[in-house]
Design a protein around this motif. Structure first.
Motif, PDB file in Angstrom:
ATOM      1  N   ARG A 110      -1.097   0.687   2.234  1.00  0.00           N
ATOM      2  CA  ARG A 110      -1.125  -0.680   2.744  1.00  0.00           C
ATOM      3  C   ARG A 110      -0.622  -1.687   1.694  1.00  0.00           C
ATOM      4  O   ARG A 110       0.049  -2.655   2.016  1.00  0.00           O
ATOM      5  CB  ARG A 110      -2.549  -1.047   3.162  1.00  0.00           C
ATOM      6  CG  ARG A 110      -3.076  -0.262   4.348  1.00  0.00           C
ATOM      7  CD  ARG A 110      -2.456  -0.721   5.634  1.00  0.00           C
ATOM      8  NE  ARG A 110      -2.917  -2.070   5.990  1.00  0.00           N
ATOM      9  CZ  ARG A 110      -2.301  -2.860   6.868  1.00  0.00           C
ATOM     10  NH1 ARG A 110      -1.187  -2.440   7.459  1.00  0.00           N
ATOM     11  NH2 ARG A 110      -2.788  -4.050   7.151  1.00  0.00           N
ATOM     12  N   LEU A 111      -0.945  -1.453   0.435  1.00  0.00           N
ATOM     13  CA  LEU A 111      -0.478  -2.333  -0.635  1.00  0.00           C
ATOM     14  C   LEU A 111       1.046  -2.249  -0.789  1.00  0.00           C
ATOM     15  O   LEU A 111       1.728  -3.271  -0.922  1.00  0.00           O
ATOM     16  CB  LEU A 111      -1.166  -1.985  -1.947  1.00  0.00           C
ATOM     17  CG  LEU A 111      -2.685  -2.189  -1.999  1.00  0.00           C
ATOM     18  CD1 LEU A 111      -3.240  -1.697  -3.334  1.00  0.00           C
ATOM     19  CD2 LEU A 111      -3.047  -3.655  -1.788  1.00  0.00           C
ATOM     20  N   VAL A 112       1.569  -1.033  -0.770  1.00  0.00           N
ATOM     21  CA  VAL A 112       3.018  -0.847  -0.872  1.00  0.00           C
ATOM     22  C   VAL A 112       3.714  -1.462   0.341  1.00  0.00           C
ATOM     23  O   VAL A 112       4.753  -2.131   0.228  1.00  0.00           O
ATOM     24  CB  VAL A 112       3.360   0.652  -0.990  1.00  0.00           C
ATOM     25  CG1 VAL A 112       4.873   0.870  -0.935  1.00  0.00           C
ATOM     26  CG2 VAL A 112       2.794   1.226  -2.280  1.00  0.00           C
ATOM     27  N   GLN A 113       3.132  -1.267   1.495  1.00  0.00           N
ATOM     28  CA  GLN A 113       3.690  -1.814   2.721  1.00  0.00           C
ATOM     29  C   GLN A 113       3.755  -3.339   2.664  1.00  0.00           C
ATOM     30  O   GLN A 113       4.726  -3.960   3.111  1.00  0.00           O
ATOM     31  CB  GLN A 113       2.822  -1.380   3.900  1.00  0.00           C
ATOM     32  CG  GLN A 113       3.293  -1.860   5.249  1.00  0.00           C
ATOM     33  CD  GLN A 113       2.276  -1.544   6.325  1.00  0.00           C
ATOM     34  OE1 GLN A 113       1.565  -0.546   6.242  1.00  0.00           O
ATOM     35  NE2 GLN A 113       2.206  -2.389   7.334  1.00  0.00           N
ATOM     36  N   GLY A 114       2.730  -3.982   2.097  1.00  0.00           N
ATOM     37  CA  GLY A 114       2.721  -5.430   1.976  1.00  0.00           C
ATOM     38  C   GLY A 114       3.852  -5.942   1.097  1.00  0.00           C
ATOM     39  O   GLY A 114       4.488  -6.954   1.414  1.00  0.00           O
ATOM     40  N   LEU A 115       4.105  -5.256  -0.011  1.00  0.00           N
ATOM     41  CA  LEU A 115       5.228  -5.648  -0.864  1.00  0.00           C
ATOM     42  C   LEU A 115       6.529  -5.672  -0.076  1.00  0.00           C
ATOM     43  O   LEU A 115       7.326  -6.608  -0.170  1.00  0.00           O
ATOM     44  CB  LEU A 115       5.356  -4.672  -2.039  1.00  0.00           C
ATOM     45  CG  LEU A 115       4.358  -4.794  -3.192  1.00  0.00           C
ATOM     46  CD1 LEU A 115       4.528  -3.611  -4.142  1.00  0.00           C
ATOM     47  CD2 LEU A 115       4.554  -6.114  -3.936  1.00  0.00           C
ATOM     48  N   GLY A 116       6.738  -4.624   0.710  1.00  0.00           N
ATOM     49  CA  GLY A 116       7.962  -4.534   1.498  1.00  0.00           C
ATOM     50  C   GLY A 116       8.031  -5.561   2.603  1.00  0.00           C
ATOM     51  O   GLY A 116       9.075  -6.181   2.830  1.00  0.00           O
TER      52      GLY A 116
END
Length: 435
Positions: A110-116
């Motif tokens: 979810r954290l990586v997805q937010g960056l994207g």
């Protein structure tokens, strides 16, 4: 007589960029709205109830960081690289979440997805600024807004069906596969187009801006989480967080934004204020319909669909006739429609009149926002030069996100009422953002 066709978002040069960009917005909306539906299933399957709120709030936090990073990168090198990296991070985050076997692994996704997700929106704005002439900006942003309507209507339902009849993992893995396809469509075409260069000086002070973005993100998360605390704790936390955001956000916005200086600064400020006012008010509409008029959660949610369709209609109207109407007239019409909506809610609440008035009235609010929201994006690009379109686009997105978080700091459920149906356009806690 010249047979040359007028420029269009569907002409030969832009059609696949338009299709790919709209598909990316559509799939981002599907995921953002669907995740709220499947999160109870996910937390139960991964025994992660203690990290339930963080799984939402963390995505919003990292999206703000992505906005700042991709904005600076787009100005320095052009938007192609930032868009590729942002979409790749979005897909990677979906895959990590979809294949997770612990809640901690899911949270990383979810954290990586937010960056994207945060970077993708800003990079797409800069692509529009570089590739589409100004007279097409209203139309492409209207198309982006329309890409939210179908997900708003069917996204949560489809996510529930997938989780029930297949597996919750496919709500992430399926979107990842489809996003990869949309990414290929737009990437292949962008390789053959000249999107211009950049100014390396745009990255000056980037470390400081990223640090401030982290502060803003943490503050926004604190505001959102304060809604679940007791009022004696929640209100002071929310107020303190908003003050911190106010100080930290200033360098991330154009100079003079908080003073509403004429031009771009006032556009950025209005976007944040409008976002905060509308989404905070809309959070109370389902609660009012259920608590005062006996609506079921399903019918309360359906009541908001009219506003969703009106939003899309308003967006299409400004895309087609925006230049004819003019920015000042659009602003006046939009504010008038929103005032009609607020008056309908107030009158119905005070007099006990038919709740149908609220349902129809809130449709006027959706139409007003549909007119105004994409027009503010168009104005942002109009006030931007090739060397600062990324910074200005990230500022617009940050103003939107922080305004929404601040406006939604308290909600009706703090009174112990049944939770209202989710807004059909976005769930702020999942990091979703309208174009």
């Amino acid at each position: 007589m010249s047979s040359t066709a007028a420029p269009s978002i569907w002409d030969r040069e832009r059609i696949w960029v338009s299709v790919g960009g709209i598909a990316l917005i559509f799939l981002g909306a599907i995921e953002a709205l669907a995740v709220t539906t499947v999160m109870p299933v996910v937390s139960a399957a991964l025994d992660g109830q203690d990290l339930y709120a963080v799984a939402f709030a963390g995505t919003l936090a990292t999206s703000v960081i992505g906005m700042v990073a991709c904005g600076a990168w787009s100005d320095a090198r052009g938007p192609r690289g930032p868009l590729y990296v942002a979409v790749s991070l979005f897909i990677a985050g979906l895959l990590i979440s979809g294949f997770a076997f612990t809640m901690e692994q899911f949270l990383v996704g979810r954290l990586v997805q937010g960056l994207g997700a945060g970077g993708e929106t800003v990079a797409l704005y800069v692509v529009v600024a570089r590739l589409y002439p100004p007279n097409l900006h209203g139309r492409i942003f209207a198309a982006f807004a329309a890409a939210w309507v179908v997900p708003a209507m069917v996204g949560p339902f489809l996510a529930g069906a997938v989780a029930e009849f297949l597996d919750w993992r496919w709500t992430f893995l399926g979107v990842a596969v489809l996003t990869a396809i949309a990414f290929v469509i737009i990437a292949v075409r962008l390789r053959a187009l000249d999107l211009g260069g950049g100014d390396a000086s745009s990255v000056t002070g980037l470390g400081r801006r990223l640090l401030l973005a982290v502060v803003v993100a943490v503050g926004a998360v604190a505001v959102g989480l304060s809604a679940d605390a007791q009022p004696v704790v929640g209100w002071p936390v929310a107020v303190l967080a908003i003050v911190v955001i106010g100080f930290a956000v200033v360098p991330l916005l154009p100079r003079g934004a908080l003073r509403s200086v004429r031009g771009l600064p006032s556009v950025i400020l209005v976007r944040g204020l409008v976002a905060g006012a509308f989404f905070a008010a809309e959070a109370y509409i389902p609660y009012l319909l259920m608590a005062e008029f006996g609506f079921t959660p399903t019918w309360a949610g359906i009541a908001l669909m009219l506003a969703a369709f009106a939003w899309a209609g308003g967006s299409a109207l400004q895309g087609r006739y925006g230049e004819t109407l003019g920015n000042h007239r659009i602003a006046l019409i939009s504010l008038g429609l929103i005032l009609v909506a607020l008056a309908s809610v107030l009158v119905t609440t005070l007099t006990g009149a038919s709740p149908v008035i609220i349902v129809i009235g809130w449709g006027f609010a959706g139409g007003g926002m549909g007119l105004l929201y994409p027009r503010l994006t168009v104005l942002t690009l109009a006030y931007s030069a090739p060397g600062n379109a990324g910074f200005n686009s990230s500022a617009l997105s940050i103003s939107d996100a922080t305004g929404s978080a601040g406006g939604s700091s308290r909600h009706p459920t703090e009174r112990g009422a049944e939770p209202p149906a989710s807004s059909p356009r976005r769930s702020l806690s999942s990091g979703a953002k309208l174009p």
